[in-house]
Scaffold this motif. Structure first.
Motif: not given
Length: 428
Positions: A158-184
């Protein structure tokens, strides 16, 4: 020959550990049956009021009916709901969803939650039922490890998901976590949870437990060797520190996410109002001009018609694109909201447990007073962390429209298959 000794009750504390005790009818004497191969055993005590003999199992069952019925009912409900819900989540998200961060996180959460609901909660119920006669060493260690693992693994995910959602919503123009990175990230999280839970193999096992009488039982809990040791307190403190840190991270991340989403919603509403005003004015002026200038030339009429048709086509295309974008935005918002609610419900169960444990450590007198006031509800609060494992699929069902639709399709196909199979059997 079996050796018997008669000893006085005043010497009970010196001889109860590791020996077979059988209490005779006389309340002032004790038969000590020594057997070096057995650690724990059946015991009985005489009730002086009605001259009735109670075994340890009878005392255990009596306490279970008196103190644990509510918490067991709560755990059974969580186990049933969680097993069915997480099973559906695994099947639907694995077979019906495309590869994405959202799918990866839900699948890993569902695996951890399913372990908790299928194995962790039933073991907790078994431990409550046999709270005086639990003697199996290996199951005790394995299931205590499992409870620590699912608790830590779910929290870290849940902590990892919170950080991923924060990055996706708050900093959408920065490099985002892709599927492989999410799996790792999920694999690393599970490995960390396994490592952090490993010491529970050492600290937990069947240990002596007071019964409120002169009998001594055995329960799956912290071993007497580590009960007051600095190692166990450091381990417990580490767990509490990690869970508190994750909670703070999730709160900060989702507060920022909520602020950004609110600002985006306000901006879109104001932009829509701004677009509607000039477009309405332009349509009124153009219709006025078209009404004032009645063309007698047929070619000019055809030209106007072609212009209008092309304008309508462009508007339809633009509207379709806007609807698609709105769907994508709404879908992203719903996923974020879904994980936010799942995290909130998770810590709704964790916080009372952490609060009660802190009171127990810092002020045992206040803890005993709380126990007397809350009664059986105290056991429910102390096992509130299982709420997270059962509630996640319920959250998916309410906040993910596609998940509900796919579940309905699954049962429709299953019903069709069963009806077809039944018809074939009847035809033969």
């Amino acid at each position: 020959m079996t050796e018997h000794k008669i000893i006085k009750l005043t010497k009970l504390n010196k001889v109860t550990k590791g020996h077979n005790l059988v209490f005779e009818r006389s309340p002032m004497s004790l038969v000590w049956n020594f057997n070096g191969k057995e650690k724990y055993f059946n015991m009985a005590i005489t009730n002086q009021t009605d001259n009735q003999t109670w075994t340890l199992e009878e005392l255990e069952y009596k306490q279970f009916l008196k103190e644990d019925i509510l918490v067991v009912s709560y755990l059974v409900l969580l186990s049933v709901v969680g097993t069915i819900g997480n099973g559906h989540a695994l099947i639907v998200y694995y077979f019906r969803y495309k590869v994405s961060n959202h799918r990866t996180f839900v699948l890993w959460l569902s695996v951890v939650d399913l372990l908790a609901c299928c194995l962790g909660i039933p073991f907790e119920i078994f431990d409550l039922r046999y709270s005086y006669t639990f003697q199996a060493v290996a199951p005790c260690k394995i299931f205590r490890f499992l409870n620590h693992f699912v608790s830590m693994g779910s929290g870290l995910l849940l902590g990892v998901i919170a950080l991923e959602r924060h990055r996706k919503v708050c900093t959408p123009f920065k490099q985002q976590m892709d599927e492989k990175c999410a799996m790792k990230a999920c694999v690393i999280t599970i490995v960390v949870a396994l490592v952090l839970s490993a010491p529970s193999f050492v600290f937990y096992g069947p240990a002596a437990k007071k019964t409120g009488s002169i009998l001594v039982g055995s329960d799956c809990t912290v071993l007497a060797t580590f009960k007051g040791s600095s190692y166990f307190w450091a381990y417990s403190g580490l767990f509490l520190l990690i869970s508190t840190t994750i909670f703070i991270i999730c709160v900060i991340a989702y507060v920022h996410v909520g602020r950004v989403m609110y600002k985006q919603m306000v901006f879109r509403k104001s932009a829509q109002i701004f677009k509607q005003k000039p477009s309405n004015g332009l349509s009124r002026s153009s219709s006025h001009e078209n009404g004032a200038c009645v063309n007698d030339d047929e070619s000019s009429v055809n030209t106007d018609m072609r212009v209008k048709i092309s304008t309508i086509d462009r508007k339809i295309t633009k509207q379709n694109n806007q609807k698609h974008k709105k769907f994508v935005l709404d879908r992203s918002k719903r996923i974020t909201l879904m994980f936010l609610v799942a995290t909130a419900v998770s810590y709704l169960g964790y916080l009372p447990y952490n609060f009660i444990i802190l009171i127990k450590v810092l002020n045992p007198k206040a803890y005993r007073a709380m126990d007397r006031v809350l009664g059986q509800f105290m056991g429910v609060l102390l096992r509130g962390y299982f709420l997270n494992n059962a509630s996640n699929p319920v959250v998916y069902c309410f906040l993910d429209n596609r998940f509900r639709t796919e579940c309905k399709k699954f049962y429709s196909r299953l019903r069709l298959y069963l009806c077809t199979r039944r018809e074939k059997e009847l035809s033969f």
